[in-house]
Structures are given as structure tokens and as C-alpha cells.
Design an enzyme around this catalytic site. Structure first.
Site: not given
Lengths: 631, 445
Positions: B107, B183-184, B262
Site C-alpha cells: 500500500t 519492495t521485496d 534492495k
């Protein structure tokens, strides 16, 4: 004037917050300490009010956000990690802190919850990097006895302390996050307190119970008291951050006075027929009038190309200078609102003019420009137009509230016991679950274990100490209010030194040393115990105590033995003493011959002056007497 | 209680609630051991046990109460469902560029129901405007909820779906596309879109948040503002990731989709450009390019959509003691490519050689990247590297292992021909190789 607090319907509830003395913070393993040095890390953030499902945003919070307020955080690596920086989720709840709160809760007969749920309480002034404070109820429905009266304890909670505000430069507020995450216990009473004095007594009683756990921090900044105060026809006012216990009754007194005076002003305003809708938000640019002013503040503003805006308050003449509490007028209250909502330095109003270099002529021109009648007051502000408008809007709003009565708000305590406007009271508690921390269950076995080793209640301990150790009432009270009540018993029991000697040292002597600027806290409990063990064995005299403590405080990590040697405090043997006494008698032959036995006092003085701290005075007296008798 | 699934209650606690005919949000009274608790019935979190019910007290706090045989639960009030009417959307400035925001999950904006503690995503255009009002000064936004997936649940087939969707928006004449993503695996999706969307006329910006949007300190809004700014105004037309540059809320960095990774589990500045400079920085609403080497925005360009991926490609991290039969397993299962994440300059243990030889023999493409993350493989320096090349292992220069696996998946979505696939793998298609590496900071600053 004596106020009948019962008659005016005074109701006070207290929220006592005290830092816990744990080895780590509440949600990470950082040291719960502060740092004084320059920060190693700084970072800039903005907090955005989160919308609720109802579409409501806290108005004050949203206002701050819209103004573009930024927060500059300061940190060092010893006292904060990624958790305080809001760069890593919190670790599980620190169980050491939970146990301390459970202990205090059980001492106050509160009922622990079965499962602890950590909540997020929205706070977006920057004092929490996350934008919320983590807090959880540990127990409910307790009660304590204060002067024979039952004071219900609504809840005992555990929460994280907030970051420390260090300053503000323009739109940037500076906070230091070392304090963030230090565990705090919060004890909230029901609003059953009916006088200023009682507020102080209840706070003192709670403070004593917390200290009895032996696991709370001491000293300035470790305790904060919040109050909620209301009177009949007044309003519920929250007052935040009273740091000194002694100030509590004064804060209550002043707040009552403030509300009574506001009620009176509201009645008078209505009597003369002022209505809320009469206060219009019509602002006049009066910069021209002050083009040549002698007033430095306005001068400076005009030089910076800022404007002077004015607002008429119909029929308010004389009301702005009305004192609410000493040195605090309705005008001061309006200025506080102007400062908060308009970020201005302050306001001018006609009730205090001419003054500050503003002439009667300027006031006259001002009145004319805003079309003020004789009975109207005029308020004006010199700042950039946007701030000045916001400030005057806030003044108009406060004026309307003055007609209505006492506005509900949150106020901050000043060091002199008065309070200042902080923000409007937040609506319903904005709490939602901290989903990063699993619920923690409190088992019956765990509770049993804590119950079985509950510390004595302060009153029980008071009586026991007097009875068991033969201390007088004053000394016992002092000992209980100090941080050394437990150490006292340990020392007496292992050293066999007279309880009164130990108690006097731990209270009066240490207090006196602190007053001299000696950092007593640097001497460890173990060192103090060692000193008394030596006294008990007759190796040291009690007169050596102050010198030893002061030396040890200045030489950290050195042993008591070293201190004794460096200070030359080693007790001299009886044989040495006997030889010394013979020498003194020899040196004062004439005196002895003249006065005989009566020379004892003088000789005693001479010996003690030379050997203080190295001999037992009783022994000196005995030896001297023997010698003199034999002469 | 009708919302059993949602409520999270099970076992004894659920039985007690059903008996009291209470539902989530109702006001209930619980009597136990002489104590009376009143509050709103709150849903049980997924890791809660079956013995406790949770209520929200009047003071806002939640507590858990253990249900015992002598616990009495009564419903004393019906819950009020909050009705949220979002404020009317601001007047759209027709001068502003049009930006499409496609949501795939995670979200980027949300709203808290303080009543039950539920956090609900805010995803429609008017929602976004009301939660992040600054957006209305940057672009005219059109939003679409395409997927609602945690990013670890995103698979190559979803890349296809996202790519097609982005292409549609571009065809419709939008001036930039923002893809909101967990984001992962955002780095993988960024690489996938970089290969699937070629000859881009406008930028495609992926954005996420490291702190959930329900907290005032969330990086979501700042990142989203950065992403929309880039989509609307950036001079480049590439797939990029927009995230915080540092822990401060001051600047957003844009990273090329094939060069981003990341690198931290939780920090705001977790995304780093690896072996390449970042594309651009956004600060105070202004975009500064950080490299001269980029493809320019050009609305006249015709997008080439190649959205197919094969899932018969694996990424294998070598470690001391690795059992080489895992390589054999991939071969048996019909895999077409294996990307190795080797040690240092690009090595694996000699005990893996036999299995690698077997893989190559079976027409499996085996290519080498480095688990060092930073730097370039060079398989000419040591014997082991030369021998691996002799076995047919292809060195992939400074390509990120994650980008390499995505690229090979994409390649086998385009062709079945192994020789052509090898050729494509070695070709710099969308900036996945850097010809030279300059001396930039790595890791701790």
C-alpha cells in the site's frame, strides 16, 4: 481569597510517568541513557498526518504539516540504533520493564490484563520518529490509600519515552532521539482529587510506591506528571509535563484561578452584549501608521519588508489586560494562541498601549483606521502577511471562546507553575494496534512469582525500619525518600555499624556532599558497603566517610583501600595512639600541671585535630583520661 | 458472528463470541473473576492463540482477555460501521501532464480505522489525492488496481500482466506510468519491465515504501510524489525505481531498472544502484540527471512490447559444500537456463564441474554472476575461471544476478533457439551491462 474547592466542583486526575531503570530500552537493546556530546548522526524527516477511516485528521497536526514543519533528529550510536530512527521494526517488548510495571501494579492492587497489546498513539509533533508513541496497558482497576481515602487507579501502563526537543530554527524543529524508547511507567488515577494539596499528596504516594520497586530512575527529567483539571462551568483542561512534585498544588491552584477568571470574563462580556459573531476576521493592513515608529520590534519587521496587520475586538477594551493568574492576562493567552497558529513572536494590543515605543498618536491612528469605537480593543501583529493572518485568526477565535467561557485545550506547564497553550485537545484517542509486536501473555505462574516477591508498601516499610533499626521518624522518612533504603539494610546487616550512623550518612551526609558539588553517584554501592565493612571491623573511623566518598567520586574505578592510603586515613594502632597521647601531654606540660584532669577537653581537641578519621574518639578519651589520672 | 474468516478468532474464543452473538465492532461486556471489562470487540491477529478475545477499552487501549469457563460475555451495543466519504477530488489542472498509477499490491497510501485498528488501502485517484494532496499540483492522475499481491507472491506471469497494462496506458497517451509495488521483489519486476517494454517513449517508474503507509513517518508519500514527478517530467524514458536516497525525507533517487537492488531489509534507503550511477535525483520537486548516458523521453517513439517470460530458468547461489546434484535436478526437470551466483570473480567449486558439463551438454545455458554484488566477474584470471569457460559457462560481466535470471527468463520467452538465446544474453539490451565501472562508494559511507 480562600477558594472553596469543593463548592466550585474541582476534579483532578493525575497521570504520573516515571522512567524505569532497565538495562535496555523498551523495544531495542540500546542503552537507556542520554548523551551530551555533538550528535554523530542527523537526519531530516517530515511527519504526515494519517487519515482515519472517518476522514478526520487531527486539525493541529494537519496544520503543522501544511506549514511545512520539518524535524531534524540528532542521534549517536551508543544510545540509538535503527529502531529509534524508525529504520527497523521494533524488537519484542522488554520483559524486564513489563515485570517492573507488573510489580508496581500489584502493589497498587491493580488487576493485570491477560494479554498485553502494544498500541500506537498518534503523536506527530516530531517527538516520536514513527509519528506515534508505543504504549500498552498492563493492569487495570487498582487503588491506593492516601490519608485514609481510597484513590482508584484507572490503569497502569508501559510506554516508550519520547525524543527530547533541543530547539527550533524557523520551520525546523530539532529533537534528540537518545531518550526515545526509554521505558516509562504511567499510573493514571480517577479524577477524584478535590484540592491542590491532595493532588500533591496523591502524587507523592504514587511516587513512593514506584520507588519501592527499586527499579525506577531518579533525578530531574525522569518523572513527569500530567493532570486533567475541571471545575463546574469550566472545561476539562489537560496539563502536560509538570516535572517537580512541589509544583503540582500550585499548578492546580493557578488553573482553578484561570478558569474562574475566564468564567467571570465570559459572564461580563455577555452582560455587555458581545456576541461571538461580532468578532469578525477582518484584518487591516496598518503598516503605513508605523512607518516612523520608535517601536523596535515593529521597526525591524518593517525593515524586513513584513507587514503590520490589525484586528478589531468589539467591546473587548479592558478585558485583554485582565489578569487570569499572576502576570498572565487574557492578552497573554491570546498571544500564546497567536504564536502557536501563526508562528509569530507575539502580539500588541491596545490595552497595554502606549508602550514599547508605540506612541498615543500611533494608537489613535490605528483605532481610526480599523474604525474602533471607544470600548473596542485592537490587536496587531508585525510579521509576514501569511503568519500575521494566521495569528490574528487565532486571536479572533480565542476572543470568541472568551465569550463562551473556558475552551477545552491541552496546556504545557511552565517552571513557575503557570501554564501555556499547547494545542487543542485531541479528539477521541487516536490509537491503533502496533502490529509489529505480537501480543504478550501474562501467565498465572508468572504473576505468582512476582506476587511472591513483592516489595513492601512504603508505609509498611516505614514502620518496620523504625521498629527494627530504632531510627527516628524523620530519618526513616528521609531514608525512604532517598534511593538508598535497600542499601541501608544491606550495610547495617553486614557491617554491624550503628543503624543511625549509616542512615545519617546515606541521607544527610550524602545530601550535603551533593550540595558541595561532589558527584556522589560515581561511588558505587559496593564501595559504600566496603567502607562500612572497614568501619565495622574498626579499621576506619566514621569521621573518614565524607573525605573517602569525595575522593572516590573524583577517582573512578579505584579501590577503597587506595583511597584510605592516599588520604592517610588508616587507623593507627592503640600503641601508636598511646605514644602520640604521651607526646601531646609532654608538649602541654604546663597546661596539664595547671588544670590537671580538667585539661582533658583541650587535649582531646588537639589529638582529634591531628588524627581525625584515623582514631576512634571514644578510645582517645579513654586513653587520655587514664594517662591524666596516672600523672 | 458472520465475519469468522476476517475476525481471526478460532476455537474457544470464537465459540464464546458466537454464543454472545457479538460481531467485530460491537460493544461487549466481559465479566471474569469479579472484574468487568467493557469495550469494542476487535479482530484477532493472525498469530494470536485461540484462548483470548481482544477488546478496545474506552480509553483507546486494546487488551486481551483469556476466555475461561466462568467468563461471561454479553453484547451491550451494536457496532457502528464507519462511513468514509472522501473529500471531493480537487479540480484537475488541464495543463498538467497525465500520469497513470498502477497498483500491484503493497500500500502506498492507506487509511486507519481507529475503531478496530484495521488499515485499509487508499487506492482510487480521489483517495490518493486526499491522502497525498500534493499530487494534484504535479499531474492529472488516473489510477488502476491491477493486482493486490505481496511482492514475494509476484511471478513472471504477473510481469507479463503488468507490462501489458503499462503498454496500454502508454498507447492511450499517458505521459508517464507509475507502478506501485511491494519492495521485496521490486528490483526483479523493474528488470523484467526493462526487457519487456522496449523503445519506451515515456518513463515507467516503480515505487514502494519501506515503512507502511499507515504511519505518519511512512516514506510512501514522499516516494510516490517523487515517482509521479519523474513520470510526469523526467527527461528520460526508461524503467526506473524511485525510492529514498538517504534516511532523510529530502531526496528521491531514481535507479535504472536493470541496475537496482534492495540492499537492506528495512531502511528507507535500501535501494541502491549497483555497478552504475543512479539515473537521477529529485529534490524540492526538481529533477537532476546524474548520468549523461540515458535514453531520452520522446513521445514520437513507438513502444515495442515483448511481455513473455519463461519460468524454466533458475538462480543458484554457490556455497562451500554445495551438493552439485541440485544442478542435475534442474537439468532433469527441463530447465533451459541456470544463472550461477559464484564466488569472487566468478567461480564455483571443482566438485560442481561434472554437473555443469552435463547441463551444458543438455543444451542448458549456464551463465556466471558474482555473489559479491559489487564488481565485475572475470573468468580469465584464475585456472578455475578459465576451466569454467571451457565447460561453456558464460561470464555476465557486471550484471546483477537478479537481473541476469530475469533476463534469461525473458530471453526464453522470446526464443527457443539456444544459440540465439546465448547471443541475446551477451547483448546489452537495456543497460544491464556497464562497459566500464568508475570508482564509486560501496556499502558504508
Amino acid at each position: 481569597m480562600e477558594i472553596d474547592y469543593e463548592k466550585i466542583g474541582l476534579k483532578v486526575g493525575l497521570e504520573i510517568h516515571q522512567q524505569l531503570n532497565t538495562s535496555a530500552k523498551l523495544f531495542c537493546k540500546c542503552k537507556p541513557e542520554l548523551f551530551k556530546e555533538e550528535p554523530e548522526i542527523t537526519f531530516l524527516r517530515r511527519l504526515r498526518p494519517t487519515q482515519s477511516e472517518l476522514g478526520q485528521i487531527d486539525p493541529a497536526a494537519y496544520f503543522e504539516f501544511k506549514k511545512g514543519v520539518k524535524i531534524l533528529y540528532e542521534a549517536d550510536r551508543r544510545t540509538s540504533c535503527l529502531v529509534e530512527m524508525d529504520e527497523e521494526p521494533p524488537h519484542p517488548l522488554n520483559m524486564e520493564a513489563v515485570e517492573i510495571v507488573l510489580t508496581a501494579a500489584l502493589m497498587m492492587k491493580a488487576k493485570p490484563v491477560d494479554e498485553i497489546h502494544v498500541m500506537r498513539k498518534t503523536v506527530i509533533d516530531g517527538s516520536n520518529t514513527t509519528g506515534f508513541q508505543r504504549t500498552c496497558v498492563i493492569a487495570l482497576n487498582g487503588e491506593i490509600q492516601v490519608r485514609g481515602k481510597n484513590v482508584p487507579i484507572q490503569h497502569v501502563s508501559l510506554e516508550e519515552d519520547a525524543a527530547r526537543k533541543m530547539g527550533q530554527e524557523g520551520n525546523t524543529i530539532r529533537y534528540r532521539i537518545d531518550r526515545l524508547g526509554i521505558p516509562l511507567i504511567e499510573v493514571a488515577t480517577a479524577p477524584v482529587i478535590h484540592s491542590p494539596k491532595e493532588a500533591e499528596e496523591v502524587a507523592l504516594a504514587i511516587g513512593r510506591i514506584l520507588r519501592a520497586t527499586g527499579k525506577v530512575k531518579r533525578g530531574l527529567g525522569t518523572i513527569r506528571q500530567d493532570l486533567n483539571i475541571s471545575i463546574k462551568n469550566g472545561a476539562l483542561i489537560e496539563i502536560k509535563g509538570v516535572q517537580e512534585l512541589e509544583l503540582l498544588s500550585l499548578v492546580v491552584e493557578y488553573e482553578v484561578q484561570r478558569q474562574l477568571n475566564l468564567i467571570k470574563i465570559s459572564r461580563e462580556l455577555r452582560k455587555i452584549g458581545v456576541k461571538e459573531e461580532d468578532v469578525k476576521e477582518e484584518f487591516f493592513d496598518v503598516t503605513e501608521i508605523f512607518k516612523e515608529t520608535e517601536c523596535k520590534v515593529i521597526r525591524k519587521a518593517i525593515n524586513r519588508k513584513q507587514r503590520v496587520l490589525a484586528l478589531k475586538l468589539p467591546k473587548f477594551k479592558g478585558f485583554l489586560k485582565r489578569e487570569l493568574v499572576p502576570n498572565f492576562r487574557l492578552g497573554t493567552e491570546m498571544a500564546d494562541h497567536a504564536r502557536f497558529w501563526g508562528r509569530v513572536g507575539g502580539i500588541f494590543h491596545t490595552d497595554e498601549l502606549p508602550a514599547y515605543g508605540i506612541t498615543a498618536e500611533e494608537v489613535e491612528k490605528l483605532r481610526k483606521t480599523v474604525k474602533a469605537e471607544k470600548e473596542d480593543a485592537v490587536v496587531f501583529v508585525a510579521d509576514n502577511p501569511e503568519n500575521a493572518k494566521d495569528a490574528l485568526k487565532a486571536v479572533a477565535e480565542r476572543a470568541r471562546q472568551a465569550i463562551k467561557g473556558v475552551p477545552e485545550e491541552t496546556r504545557a506547564a511552565n517552571p513557575d507553575g503557570t501554564t501555556r497553550y499547547m494545542r487543542p485537545r485531541p479528539g477521541a484517542a487516536r490509537m491503533y494496534p502496533e502490529t509489529d509486536i505480537p501480543p504478550t501473555q501474562i501467565t498465572d505462574e508468572h504473576l505468582k512469582k512476582i506476587s511472591s516477591r513483592l516489595p513492601e508498601l512504603p508505609e509498611q516499610k516505614f514502620e518496620r525500619l523504625m521498629r527494627e533499626y530504632g531510627l527516628n521518624e524523620k530519618l526513616t522518612r528521609q531514608l525512604l525518600d532517598s534511593e538508598y533504603a535497600e542499601l541501608f539494610e544491606v550495610i547495617v546487616n553486614e557491617s554491624k555499624v550503628s543503624p543511625t550512623v549509616v542512615a545519617v550518612f546515606l541521607t544527610e551526609t550524602l545530601k550535603a556532599l551533593k550540595r558541595e558539588g561532589i558527584q556522589v553517584g560515581k561511588v558505587s554501592e559496593e564501595q559504600m558497603r566496603e567502607i562500612f565493612r572497614c568501619i565495622g571491623r574498626g579499621e576506619l573511623a566514621k569521621e573518614a566517610l565524607p573525605d573517602l566518598v569525595s575522593w572516590l567520586s573524583k577517582h573512578e574505578n579505584r579501590s577503597v583501600q587506595e583511597a584510605v592510603e592516599k588520604l592517610g586515613l588508616k587507623m593507627i594502632s592503640e600503641a601508636e595512639l598511646a605514644r602520640f597521647i604521651e607526646k601531646v601531654i609532654e608538649e602541654n606540660k604546663i597546661l596539664v600541671q595547671e588544670k590537671g584532669q580538667k585539661a582533658l577537653g583541650v587535649l582531646m581537641g588537639i589529638v582529634m585535630k591531628k588524627l581525625r578519621g584515623r582514631v576512634n574518639a571514644v578510645l582517645v578519651g579513654k586513653l587520655l583520661k587514664d594517662k591524666l589520672e596516672k600523672l | 458472528m458472520s465475519e469468522k474468516e476476517e475476525s481471526g478468532y478460532k476455537g474457544e474464543a470464537l465459540k464464546a463470541i458466537i454464543k454472545a452473538e457479538a460481531e467485530i465492532g460491537d460493544i461487549i461486556r466481559v465479566t471474569k473473576n469479579g472484574q468487568v471489562y467493557e469495550g469494542i470487540l476487535i479482530p484477532r491477529s493472525e498469530y494470536g492463540d485461540e484462548k483470548h478475545i481482544v477488546i478496545k477499552l474506552k480509553n483507546g487501549y486494546n487488551i486481551g482477555i483469556r476466555v475461561t469457563p466462568d467468563t461471561k460475555i454479553e453484547k451491550i451495543g451494536k457496532g457502528v460501521k464507519p462511513a468514509f466519504t472522501p473529500p471531493p477530488p480537487p479540480v484537475q489542472n488541464p495543463e498538467l501532464p497525465k500520469v497513470a498509477v498502477i497498483s500491484t499490491g503493497g500500500t502506498i497510501a492507506s487509511r486507519v480505522d481507529y475503531r478496530t485498528g484495521a488499515v485499509r488501502p487508499a487506492l482510487t485517484a480521489s483517495d490518493l489525492y486526499s491522502v497525498v494532496p500534493e499530487l494534484s499540483d504535479i499531474a492529472r492522475i488516473d489510477t488502476q488496481i491491477l493486482l493486490s499481491l505481496f511482492s514475494e507472491n509476484i511471478e513472471p506471469k504477473h510481469w507479463t500482466e503488468i507490462a501489458k497494462n503499462v503498454a496500454e496506458k502508454i498507447e492511450e497517451g499517458t505521459e508517464g506510468v507509475v507502478v506501485a509495488h511491494g519492495t521485496d521483489t521490486m528490483g526483479y519486476t523493474a528488470a523484467a519491465l526493462s526487457f519487456a517494454l522496449q523503445n519506451l517513449p515515456v518513463p515507467v517508474i516503480l515505487v514502494g515504501s519501506q515503512r507502511s503507509a499507515d504511519r505518519p513517518s511512512s516514506d510512501a508519500a514522499t516516494n510516490l510524489i517523487g515517482a509521479v514527478t519523474a513520470a510526469a517530467k523526467a527527461p528520460f524514458a526508461e524503467v526506473a525505481v524511485a525510492m529514498h536516497e538517504t534516511t532523510s525525507d529530502t531526496a528521491i533517487l531514481l535507479h535504472r531498472g536493470t541496475k537496482v537492488r534492495k540492499c537492506h531489509t528495512s531502511r528507507r534507503d535500501a535501494f541502491k544502484s549497483i555497478n552504475a550511477p543512479s539515473l537521477a535525483r529529485i529534490k524540492d520537486g526538481k529533477i537532476t540527471m546524474l548520468t549523461e548516458n540515458y535514453r531520452k523521453r520522446d513521445p514520437t517513439k513507438k513502444l515495442v512490447l515483448k511481455p513473455e517470460f519463461s519460468d524454466k530458468v533458475a538462480l543458484l547461489k554457490f556455497h562451500p559444500g554445495m551438493n552439485p546434484s541440485i544442478i542435475d535436478w534442474f537439468v532433469e526437470k527441463g530447465y533451459k537456463g541456470i544463472i550461477l551466483e559464484g564466488t569472487g570473480l566468478g567461480h564455483v567449486g571443482r566438485y560442481c564441474f561434472e554437473s555443469l558439463r552435463n547441463a551444458v551438454k543438455h543444451n542448458v545455458i549456464v551463465a556466471m554472476t558474482s555473489q559479491c554484488i559489487w564488481g565485475r566477474v572475470n573468468m580469465n584470471v584464475y585456472d578455475q575461471g578459465r576451466d569454467l569457460q571451457a565447460l561453456g559457462v558464460i561470464p555476465l560481466e557486471d550484471m546483477l544476478p537478479e537481473t541476469a535470471v530475469v533476463k534469461l527468463m525473458w530471453i526464453f520467452g522470446q526464443t527457443e533457439n539456444v544459440e540465439e538465446a546465448k547471443k541475446l544474453l551477451k547483448t546489452n539490451i537495456t543497460g544491464e551491462f556497464s562497459p566500464r565501472t568508475t570508482f564509486d562508494k560501496i556499502g558504508n559511507k
